[in-house]
Design an enzyme around this catalytic site. Structure first.
Site, PDB file in Angstrom:
ATOM      1  N   HIS A 105      -1.857  -1.513  12.329  1.00 38.96           N
ATOM      2  CA  HIS A 105      -1.611  -0.104  12.003  1.00 38.96           C
ATOM      3  C   HIS A 105      -2.627   0.803  12.703  1.00 38.96           C
ATOM      4  O   HIS A 105      -2.289   1.900  13.148  1.00 38.96           O
ATOM      5  CB  HIS A 105      -1.728   0.141  10.493  1.00 38.96           C
ATOM      6  N   GLN A 118      -1.364   5.309   7.320  1.00 43.19           N
ATOM      7  CA  GLN A 118      -0.183   5.359   6.445  1.00 43.19           C
ATOM      8  C   GLN A 118      -0.231   6.525   5.459  1.00 43.19           C
ATOM      9  O   GLN A 118       0.784   6.873   4.866  1.00 43.19           O
ATOM     10  CB  GLN A 118      -0.025   4.046   5.671  1.00 43.19           C
ATOM     11  N   GLY A 144      -1.812  -4.254   0.982  1.00 43.55           N
ATOM     12  CA  GLY A 144      -2.774  -3.609   1.866  1.00 43.55           C
ATOM     13  C   GLY A 144      -2.323  -2.208   2.215  1.00 43.55           C
ATOM     14  O   GLY A 144      -1.184  -1.823   1.918  1.00 43.55           O
ATOM     15  N   HIS A 185      -1.888  -7.380   9.946  1.00 40.64           N
ATOM     16  CA  HIS A 185      -0.908  -6.307   9.740  1.00 40.64           C
ATOM     17  C   HIS A 185      -1.623  -4.945   9.660  1.00 40.64           C
ATOM     18  O   HIS A 185      -1.173  -3.968  10.272  1.00 40.64           O
ATOM     19  CB  HIS A 185      -0.125  -6.618   8.457  1.00 40.64           C
ATOM     20  N   GLU A 186      -2.743  -4.897   8.927  1.00 36.09           N
ATOM     21  CA  GLU A 186      -3.465  -3.620   8.762  1.00 36.09           C
ATOM     22  C   GLU A 186      -4.167  -3.189  10.049  1.00 36.09           C
ATOM     23  O   GLU A 186      -4.151  -2.006  10.397  1.00 36.09           O
ATOM     24  CB  GLU A 186      -4.479  -3.701   7.613  1.00 36.09           C
ATOM     25  N   CYS A 234       6.391  -3.452   4.755  1.00 34.71           N
ATOM     26  CA  CYS A 234       5.424  -2.398   5.050  1.00 34.71           C
ATOM     27  C   CYS A 234       5.786  -1.181   4.210  1.00 34.71           C
ATOM     28  O   CYS A 234       6.952  -0.795   4.147  1.00 34.71           O
ATOM     29  CB  CYS A 234       5.466  -2.042   6.534  1.00 34.71           C
ATOM     30  N   LEU A 235       4.778  -0.594   3.574  1.00 31.40           N
ATOM     31  CA  LEU A 235       5.029   0.571   2.722  1.00 31.40           C
ATOM     32  C   LEU A 235       5.541   1.761   3.530  1.00 31.40           C
ATOM     33  O   LEU A 235       6.138   2.677   2.959  1.00 31.40           O
ATOM     34  CB  LEU A 235       3.748   0.952   1.965  1.00 31.40           C
TER      35      LEU A 235
HETATM   36  O1  GNR Z   1       2.709  -4.653   0.798  1.00 32.03           O
HETATM   37  C1  GNR Z   1       2.667  -5.240   1.856  1.00 32.03           C
HETATM   38  N1  GNR Z   1       3.072  -6.532   1.907  1.00 32.03           N
HETATM   39  C2  GNR Z   1       2.810  -7.379   2.947  1.00 32.03           C
HETATM   40  C3  GNR Z   1       3.456  -8.610   2.964  1.00 32.03           C
HETATM   41  C4  GNR Z   1       3.198  -9.509   3.970  1.00 32.03           C
HETATM   42  C5  GNR Z   1       2.335  -9.164   4.979  1.00 32.03           C
HETATM   43  C6  GNR Z   1       1.700  -7.937   4.993  1.00 32.03           C
HETATM   44  C7  GNR Z   1       1.924  -7.050   3.983  1.00 32.03           C
HETATM   45  S1  GNR Z   1       1.091  -5.524   3.977  1.00 32.03           S
HETATM   46  C8  GNR Z   1       2.207  -4.530   3.059  1.00 32.03           C
HETATM   47  C9  GNR Z   1       1.618  -3.166   2.732  1.00 32.03           C
HETATM   48  C10 GNR Z   1       1.490  -2.360   3.998  1.00 32.03           C
HETATM   49  O2  GNR Z   1       2.380  -1.745   4.496  1.00 32.03           O
HETATM   50  N2  GNR Z   1       0.328  -2.392   4.599  1.00 32.03           N
HETATM   51  O3  GNR Z   1       0.154  -1.752   5.762  1.00 32.03           O
HETATM   52 NI    NI Z   2       2.113  -1.766   6.700  1.00 28.19          NI
END
Ligand code: GNR
Ligand code: NI
Length: 179
Positions: free
Chosen positions: A148, A58, A53, A144-145, A102-103
């Site tokens: 953000h 980001q 995601g 998670h998104e 998270c990236l």
């Molecule tokens: O790549 C991602 N892997 C992930 C693994 C478990 C739960 C959420 C994620 S999202 C993350 C990419 C990212 O930073 N999205 O904001």
């Molecule tokens: Ni993330």
């Protein structure tokens, strides 16, 4: 209506402690060509980075837009989902833990517990309001998104000691990059 062909581009992903990752993003008022270009670029950036995601902040864009693809390598097809102004309208009591990354916080992986089942309401790229349920990895990804978009990161669910260690490490890296 004007139709133009353009090339999708991979944008730069920003890392903690960049303040933009701690800012509440603005709702999208109108779905126009700029939003379509943003979403195309977000998919391009997410697929190149091998993420599940990506949220617009980001890539430094403080708008309430997220993209996801939680299909696994064995799935024949990709499953790209883009959400504009997403709102989570239901969280289950049951929780589930996933190893999250998270990236914007590269190479850190931690087990995080979140509601296993949610409902999410959002506008799609055609301007249609959608409400759907999600569970498993997709439910985790959406949470998670959406976090953000509210300036929240998965490390905020860790103990203060663990979180502060991670933040310190990235502050040091940022100082080194800045020279
Ligand atoms: O790549 C991602 N892997 C992930 C693994 C478990 C739960 C959420 C994620 S999202 C993350 C990419 C990212 O930073 N999205 O904001
Ligand atoms: Ni993330």
């Amino acid at each position: 209506m004007e139709e133009r062909i353009y090339n999708m581009s991979v944008r730069n992903i920003i890392y903690i402690p960049d303040k933009r990752l701690r800012t509440v993003a603005e709702p999208v008022a109108e779905i126009n060509k700029d939003i379509h270009i943003l979403i195309d670029d977000m998919f391009e950036t997410m697929y190149k980075a091998l993420g599940f995601g990506l949220a617009a902040p980001q890539i430094g864009v403080l708008k309430r837009v997220i993209v996801m693809d939680c299909s696994d390598e064995e799935d024949e097809k990709q499953d790209p989902i883009a959400m504009i102004n997403p709102e989570i309208t239901f969280f289950s009591e049951e929780k589930r833990a996933y190893k999250e990354g998270c990236l914007s916080i590269p190479e850190i992986l931690e087990e995080i517990e979140r509601p296993d089942n949610i409902r999410v309401k959002y506008t799609n790229i055609d301007g249609k309001i959608i409400e759907r349920e999600a569970d498993g990895l997709l439910a985790t990804c959406i949470q998670h998104e959406v976090d953000h978009l509210n300036g929240k990161l998965f490390i905020d669910y860790l103990s203060r000691l663990k979180r502060d260690r991670i933040i310190k490490k990235f502050q040091k890296l940022a100082r080194r990059r800045a020279g």
